[in-house]
Design a protein around this motif. Structure first.
Motif, PDB file in Angstrom:
ATOM      1  N   GLU A   7      47.870 -36.800   3.530  1.00 51.02           N
ATOM      2  CA  GLU A   7      47.090 -36.712   4.758  1.00 51.02           C
ATOM      3  C   GLU A   7      47.993 -36.757   5.968  1.00 51.02           C
ATOM      4  O   GLU A   7      48.889 -37.583   6.051  1.00 51.02           O
ATOM      5  CB  GLU A   7      46.133 -37.909   4.832  1.00 51.02           C
ATOM      6  CG  GLU A   7      44.695 -37.552   4.636  1.00 51.02           C
ATOM      7  CD  GLU A   7      43.795 -38.735   4.840  1.00 51.02           C
ATOM      8  OE1 GLU A   7      43.597 -39.161   5.994  1.00 51.02           O
ATOM      9  OE2 GLU A   7      43.294 -39.238   3.828  1.00 51.02           O
ATOM     10  N   SER A   8      47.715 -35.871   6.915  1.00 50.49           N
ATOM     11  CA  SER A   8      48.434 -35.950   8.182  1.00 50.49           C
ATOM     12  C   SER A   8      47.608 -36.796   9.140  1.00 50.49           C
ATOM     13  O   SER A   8      46.514 -37.237   8.805  1.00 50.49           O
ATOM     14  CB  SER A   8      48.655 -34.539   8.750  1.00 50.49           C
ATOM     15  OG  SER A   8      47.421 -33.902   8.986  1.00 50.49           O
ATOM     16  N   SER A   9      48.134 -37.013  10.318  1.00 48.85           N
ATOM     17  CA  SER A   9      47.429 -37.797  11.321  1.00 48.85           C
ATOM     18  C   SER A   9      46.535 -36.862  12.137  1.00 48.85           C
ATOM     19  O   SER A   9      47.006 -35.874  12.693  1.00 48.85           O
ATOM     20  CB  SER A   9      48.437 -38.504  12.224  1.00 48.85           C
ATOM     21  OG  SER A   9      47.770 -39.307  13.152  1.00 48.85           O
ATOM     22  N   GLU A  15      52.854 -37.978  15.178  1.00 51.26           N
ATOM     23  CA  GLU A  15      52.695 -38.794  13.971  1.00 51.26           C
ATOM     24  C   GLU A  15      52.743 -37.920  12.717  1.00 51.26           C
ATOM     25  O   GLU A  15      53.350 -38.294  11.718  1.00 51.26           O
ATOM     26  CB  GLU A  15      51.383 -39.571  14.018  1.00 51.26           C
ATOM     27  CG  GLU A  15      51.134 -40.444  12.821  1.00 51.26           C
ATOM     28  CD  GLU A  15      52.134 -41.574  12.641  1.00 51.26           C
ATOM     29  OE1 GLU A  15      52.291 -42.040  11.502  1.00 51.26           O
ATOM     30  OE2 GLU A  15      52.761 -41.992  13.630  1.00 51.26           O
ATOM     31  N   SER A  16      52.129 -36.742  12.790  1.00 53.08           N
ATOM     32  CA  SER A  16      52.156 -35.831  11.642  1.00 53.08           C
ATOM     33  C   SER A  16      53.571 -35.352  11.350  1.00 53.08           C
ATOM     34  O   SER A  16      53.962 -35.204  10.189  1.00 53.08           O
ATOM     35  CB  SER A  16      51.237 -34.636  11.897  1.00 53.08           C
ATOM     36  OG  SER A  16      49.895 -35.069  11.958  1.00 53.08           O
ATOM     37  N   LEU A  17      54.357 -35.111  12.393  1.00 51.14           N
ATOM     38  CA  LEU A  17      55.764 -34.745  12.201  1.00 51.14           C
ATOM     39  C   LEU A  17      56.533 -35.881  11.534  1.00 51.14           C
ATOM     40  O   LEU A  17      57.338 -35.648  10.628  1.00 51.14           O
ATOM     41  CB  LEU A  17      56.411 -34.383  13.532  1.00 51.14           C
ATOM     42  CG  LEU A  17      56.082 -33.004  14.083  1.00 51.14           C
ATOM     43  CD1 LEU A  17      56.593 -32.867  15.518  1.00 51.14           C
ATOM     44  CD2 LEU A  17      56.671 -31.921  13.212  1.00 51.14           C
ATOM     45  N   ILE A  19      55.323 -38.177   9.567  1.00 52.72           N
ATOM     46  CA  ILE A  19      54.874 -38.235   8.170  1.00 52.72           C
ATOM     47  C   ILE A  19      55.567 -37.142   7.350  1.00 52.72           C
ATOM     48  O   ILE A  19      56.062 -37.405   6.250  1.00 52.72           O
ATOM     49  CB  ILE A  19      53.339 -38.091   8.082  1.00 52.72           C
ATOM     50  CG1 ILE A  19      52.656 -39.322   8.681  1.00 52.72           C
ATOM     51  CG2 ILE A  19      52.891 -37.880   6.635  1.00 52.72           C
ATOM     52  CD1 ILE A  19      51.158 -39.161   8.894  1.00 52.72           C
ATOM     53  N   SER A  20      55.617 -35.928   7.890  1.00 53.47           N
ATOM     54  CA  SER A  20      56.241 -34.836   7.145  1.00 53.47           C
ATOM     55  C   SER A  20      57.734 -35.064   6.942  1.00 53.47           C
ATOM     56  O   SER A  20      58.264 -34.799   5.861  1.00 53.47           O
ATOM     57  CB  SER A  20      55.977 -33.487   7.819  1.00 53.47           C
ATOM     58  OG  SER A  20      56.527 -33.455   9.101  1.00 53.47           O
ATOM     59  N   PHE A  37      53.864 -27.572   2.397  1.00 49.54           N
ATOM     60  CA  PHE A  37      52.812 -28.326   3.066  1.00 49.54           C
ATOM     61  C   PHE A  37      51.611 -27.415   3.279  1.00 49.54           C
ATOM     62  O   PHE A  37      51.771 -26.206   3.447  1.00 49.54           O
ATOM     63  CB  PHE A  37      53.297 -28.834   4.433  1.00 49.54           C
ATOM     64  CG  PHE A  37      54.287 -29.955   4.351  1.00 49.54           C
ATOM     65  CD1 PHE A  37      53.874 -31.270   4.453  1.00 49.54           C
ATOM     66  CD2 PHE A  37      55.637 -29.694   4.184  1.00 49.54           C
ATOM     67  CE1 PHE A  37      54.785 -32.299   4.383  1.00 49.54           C
ATOM     68  CE2 PHE A  37      56.556 -30.720   4.114  1.00 49.54           C
ATOM     69  CZ  PHE A  37      56.126 -32.033   4.218  1.00 49.54           C
ATOM     70  N   PHE A  41      48.686 -28.797   8.059  1.00 49.63           N
ATOM     71  CA  PHE A  41      49.190 -30.173   8.006  1.00 49.63           C
ATOM     72  C   PHE A  41      49.595 -30.657   9.393  1.00 49.63           C
ATOM     73  O   PHE A  41      49.345 -31.791   9.764  1.00 49.63           O
ATOM     74  CB  PHE A  41      50.376 -30.269   7.040  1.00 49.63           C
ATOM     75  CG  PHE A  41      50.778 -31.687   6.740  1.00 49.63           C
ATOM     76  CD1 PHE A  41      50.094 -32.421   5.783  1.00 49.63           C
ATOM     77  CD2 PHE A  41      51.833 -32.286   7.401  1.00 49.63           C
ATOM     78  CE1 PHE A  41      50.446 -33.730   5.500  1.00 49.63           C
ATOM     79  CE2 PHE A  41      52.202 -33.590   7.132  1.00 49.63           C
ATOM     80  CZ  PHE A  41      51.500 -34.316   6.168  1.00 49.63           C
ATOM     81  N   LEU A  42      50.234 -29.786  10.158  1.00 49.14           N
ATOM     82  CA  LEU A  42      50.583 -30.121  11.538  1.00 49.14           C
ATOM     83  C   LEU A  42      49.448 -29.644  12.439  1.00 49.14           C
ATOM     84  O   LEU A  42      49.103 -28.466  12.435  1.00 49.14           O
ATOM     85  CB  LEU A  42      51.901 -29.465  11.949  1.00 49.14           C
ATOM     86  CG  LEU A  42      53.121 -29.903  11.150  1.00 49.14           C
ATOM     87  CD1 LEU A  42      54.344 -29.127  11.591  1.00 49.14           C
ATOM     88  CD2 LEU A  42      53.355 -31.392  11.276  1.00 49.14           C
TER      89      LEU A  42
END
Length: 61
Positions: A7-9, A15-17, A19-20, A37, A41-42
């Motif tokens: 899960e991304s943000s 935040e998603s970056l 996480i990735s 991905f 996702f982003l």
């Protein structure tokens, strides 16, 4: 190769970056040379999230 299922943000690009990047670093330790991905996702990819087809604002924003 690693297929990412995480899960991304929601609507938080920074935040998603993060996480990735974390996931890429973890899979690199397992010798993965490629990480796949999901397309969205982003957040805000491929178009601005707030614009729906036809140029109208998205009802959730």
């Amino acid at each position: 190769m690693a297929a990412v299922r995480a899960e991304s943000s929601f609507i938080d690009l920074e935040e998603s970056l993060a996480i990735s990047i974390d996931l890429i670093e973890k899979t690199a330790g397992g010798c993965a040379e490629l990480n796949a991905f999901p397309e969205t996702f982003l957040p805000c990819y491929p178009e601005l999230l707030g614009v729906a087809a036809g140029g109208t604002a998205h009802p959730l924003l």
